[in-house]
Enzyme design. Structure first.
Site, PDB file in Angstrom:
ATOM      1  N   VAL A   1       4.717   0.901   1.301  1.00 32.57           N
ATOM      2  CA  VAL A   1       5.010  -0.198   2.217  1.00 32.57           C
ATOM      3  C   VAL A   1       5.047  -1.487   1.410  1.00 32.57           C
ATOM      4  O   VAL A   1       4.137  -1.762   0.621  1.00 32.57           O
ATOM      5  CB  VAL A   1       3.961  -0.309   3.339  1.00 32.57           C
ATOM      6  CG1 VAL A   1       4.299  -1.469   4.273  1.00 32.57           C
ATOM      7  CG2 VAL A   1       3.885   0.992   4.119  1.00 32.57           C
TER       8      VAL A   1
ATOM      9  N   ASP B   1      -1.626  10.652  15.168  1.00 34.20           N
ATOM     10  CA  ASP B   1      -2.084  10.285  13.822  1.00 34.20           C
ATOM     11  C   ASP B   1      -2.846   8.961  13.850  1.00 34.20           C
ATOM     12  O   ASP B   1      -2.665   8.103  12.986  1.00 34.20           O
ATOM     13  CB  ASP B   1      -0.894  10.199  12.868  1.00 34.20           C
ATOM     14  CG  ASP B   1      -1.330  10.300  11.399  1.00 34.20           C
ATOM     15  OD1 ASP B   1      -2.410  10.857  11.130  1.00 34.20           O
ATOM     16  OD2 ASP B   1      -0.586   9.815  10.528  1.00 34.20           O
TER      17      ASP B   1
ATOM     18  N   GLY C   1       0.822  -1.200   0.000  1.00 38.47           N
ATOM     19  CA  GLY C   1       0.000   0.000   0.000  1.00 38.47           C
ATOM     20  C   GLY C   1       0.853   1.245   0.000  1.00 38.47           C
ATOM     21  O   GLY C   1       2.084   1.188   0.080  1.00 38.47           O
TER      22      GLY C   1
END
Length: 683
Positions: A379, A490, A372
């Site tokens: 990644v 995050d 992804g």
């Protein structure tokens, strides 16, 4: 680490070619055999592989048993890529000429070394060293010279161990005495502990076999060293050990006579070729010429240098749980050249990976291995030689996560141990490349399931409840139970990874902040996060606290319950986000309509109301009105806890008119330089 001394027979050879060979005892292969074909294949691929990597190091295998060929090559750290490739290619030819049809060969050329064998020596750290020494002895000041040489080798070895490339050159300046030069190098795939152990053996052999000699070197498969009284390497020395008497006026336990600097490579100065002694206990001849001159040193200054270096070395050796990462001069970024950080109390399984190993594991970052695209870079899935699967986050050079964020993530996760936090196995820093290596989680990330209509049925209510509770436990650990208070900043669906049993693990700590136990909040002028998950006080004023993560958890909880994203190209009735829509349903008493269809039939209405209530409490506009994660965990785990009624959430009045125009909007505004990363699928 085992070190086998191969060369111990006296031989005087002033050859111009800088070349030695070690023909092993593993038998011979025949002409046109499968083994020869595998060896020829490696001879065409390994030189290019070594030259394509900044560390100038490569390993590879070819063929199946019993004809498998294992190979390793390492070029000297001051050699350029083209010279390295040419040297390795020539080494294969020398092996064929000097050890014809031998299955186990080691070739030592001045710019490179090559080892190939039918036995898997790559799985070991044995050094199998050759010892070479000058025929000329120091004539005066022998005791002082011994101390001076020990100081030089000890300090250089220490710095090489700390280097990510495992390569250091050095110079020792003592006023009124000749300057000594040194080079030490390990294969960069060795851990710091293995490299230090290898150097410890080389230091001992240097003292045992080169006592009083004007120069010498140890050539090995895993580490090598050389000292001279003239500059034999390219460029200025990386490590300069200076005269204490004139350049370091204050001497105490914290002062070390070391200055690090560097400059572009220049050719080494020429020196007349003196005699060379090569010793070989097996009676095999070796070919070499070397350059040796004499040097002497002052006893008192040498003792001081020796004492300080010994103290530093012993302290480094005792700190077995400390890894030092230093980005070497492979990059031109000054802040990275000077960066040194330590991962204290790290997991014993943490690894400093070599870039070549990551390339091999991910098939050169092939598209087939792409998992992804995260906010900071792609990644990739990979597989280590021992079969362990990994996920490699390759930091994009243009991403918002710079070296500070990368360093932050490595330091944080290496210290964290919790079942609901992703496990960081190691990292890799090489030039522009910055890589994080995580455990591979087979079920990807949470957003892969809850936002895809074709996969929502794969996560029923029982699975979602486990995921919700696991995320809450992970955040509680970060906020309260880890050594330091950590704010993730995050938290979002794509940063929740799922293992094979669908257990959640919080990932991506690039933006995390560390607080001491007494701090409650901080502020920043650079607001970085994902739109839709940021709390209003953080988005508008740059103020973050544990309540910022609580807000993100509330958003995430509503997304898990509804199967809808909070932000994006969606319209929820009269609202532009999920928060306002959820609040409207709550006020009207029809909150059951918020639930995603696949779980609406499974969850009890009382339980559904409790979870929505908790979510709305977490997304309160005021941070003071939000619960802590301790409160959230208690509310999730006990039906007897009385829940207060929530008030309106942040951003609840982001509405659309009949003509789909914004008529009443609360938009975060600030004089700060606000940066928001777009949410993307991937990890």
């Amino acid at each position: 680490m085992a070190m086998v001394i191969l060369l111990l027979l006296l031989l005087l050879l002033p050859f111009a070619a800088a070349l030695w060979q070690d023909c092993g005892n593993s038998g011979n292969y025949t002409s046109n055999s499968t083994y020869q074909a595998n060896l020829q294949l490696l001879s065409s691929t390994l030189p290019k592989k070594a030259a394509s990597i900044a560390t100038l190091f490569a390993t590879d295998t070819a063929g199946d048993a019993p004809d498998t060929v294992y190979a390793l090559t390492l070029c000297r750290g001051d050699t350029n890529a083209s010279s390295c490739e040419a040297c390795v290619a020539s080494a294969f030819q020398y092996g064929d000429q000097l050890c014809p049809y031998n299955k186990d060969v080691a070739i030592y050329d001045d710019p490179c070394m090559l080892k190939f064998s039918n036995e898997n020596f790559l799985a070991t750290t044995d050094n199998n060293a050759l010892i070479l020494m000058n025929t000329q002895n120091f004539t005066t000041g022998l005791d002082s010279t011994r101390r001076l040489l020990f100081t030089l080798l000890n300090s250089t070895a220490q710095s090489a161990v700390d280097s990510t490339r495992r390569f250091i050159t050095s110079r020792l300046d003592v006023s009124s005495y000749p300057t000594l030069y040194c080079l030490m190098q390990c294969t960069p795939d060795l851990t710091a502990a293995h490299c230090a152990s290898c150097f410890q053996d080389t230091l001992q052999y240097t003292l045992d076999y080169m006592d009083g000699k004007q120069g010498g070197r140890i050539l090995g498969i895993r580490c090598n060293s050389r000292y001279e009284i003239y500059p034999f390497f390219y460029g200025d020395p990386t490590l300069r050990i200076i005269n204490l008497a004139t350049e370091v006026p204050v001497i105490n336990n914290t002062t070390t006579p070391v200055t690090v600097y560097g400059s572009p490579p220049v050719p080494p100065a020429a020196a007349p070729p003196p005699d060379l002694v090569v010793q070989n206990q097996h009676g095999r001849n070796s070919h070499k010429r070397a350059l040796w001159i004499s040097a002497v040193a002052a006893a008192i200054l040498s003792i001081l240098l020796c004492f300080i270096s010994s103290v530093v070395w012993i302290r480094r050796r005792r700190k077995g749980k400390v890894v030092t990462l230093q980005n070497q001069a492979a990059t031109n970024r000054p802040e990275e050249d000077a960066l040194v950080w330590r991962l204290e109390e790290k997991s014993s399984e943490f690894t400093l990976f070599d870039f070549s190993d990551i390339l091999h594991a991910t098939c050169n970052f092939s598209k087939e291995n792409l998992l992804g695209q995260g906010g900071f870079g792609p990644v990739y899935k990979g597989q280590l030689p021992d079969g362990i699967e990994i996920a490699v986050k390759r930091l994009a050079s243009h991403s918002g996560q710079g070296f500070t964020e990368f360093k932050n993530e490595v330091e944080l996760i290496a210290k964290l141990q919790h079942t609901n936090l992703v496990k960081l196995m190691g990292c890799c820093i090489q030039g522009e490349e910055k890589l994080l290596v995580y455990e591979y989680l087979t079920n990807k990330s949470l957003d892969f399931f809850i936002f895809d209509g074709n996969r929502t049925s794969l996560v029923d209510w029982n699975k979602r409840r486990v995921i919700i509770e696991g995320i809450a436990q992970g955040l509680l650990y970060l906020h309260k139970h880890s050594r330091l208070r950590i704010i993730h900043r995050d938290l979002k669906a794509s940063n929740i990874l799922l293992d094979q049993d669908m257990n959640p693990k919080i990932s991506d700590f690039g933006l995390a902040k560390i607080f001491s136990s007494n701090d409650t909040q901080g502020s920043t002028k650079r607001v970085v996060g994902t739109y839709g998950y940021m709390s209003p006080e953080y988005a508008s004023e740059g103020i973050y606290s544990i309540k910022s993560d609580v807000f993100s958890f509330g958003v995430l909880l509503l997304e898990i319950l509804s199967g809808k994203r909070n932000s994006g190209f969606h319209q929820y009735g009269d609202f532009l986000n999920l928060l306002g829509y959820s609040w409207q349903l709550w006020e009207k008493g029809i909150w059951i309509q918020l639930l995603e269809a696949s779980i609406a039939k499974e969850i009890h209405t009382t339980e559904a109301r409790r979870y929505i209530n908790i979510a709305l409490m977490c997304v309160h506009e005021s941070a003071d009105d939000r619960p802590t994660m301790s409160d959230v965990v208690a509310m999730l785990n006990s039906e007897s806890v009385v829940l207060p009624e929530p008030s309106h959430p942040a951003y609840f009045n982001l509405r659309v008119s009949k003509v789909h125009e914004l008529v009443s909007v609360v938009v975060p505004c600030s004089n700060n330089d606000v940066t928001i990363t777009a949410e993307q699928d991937g990890r």
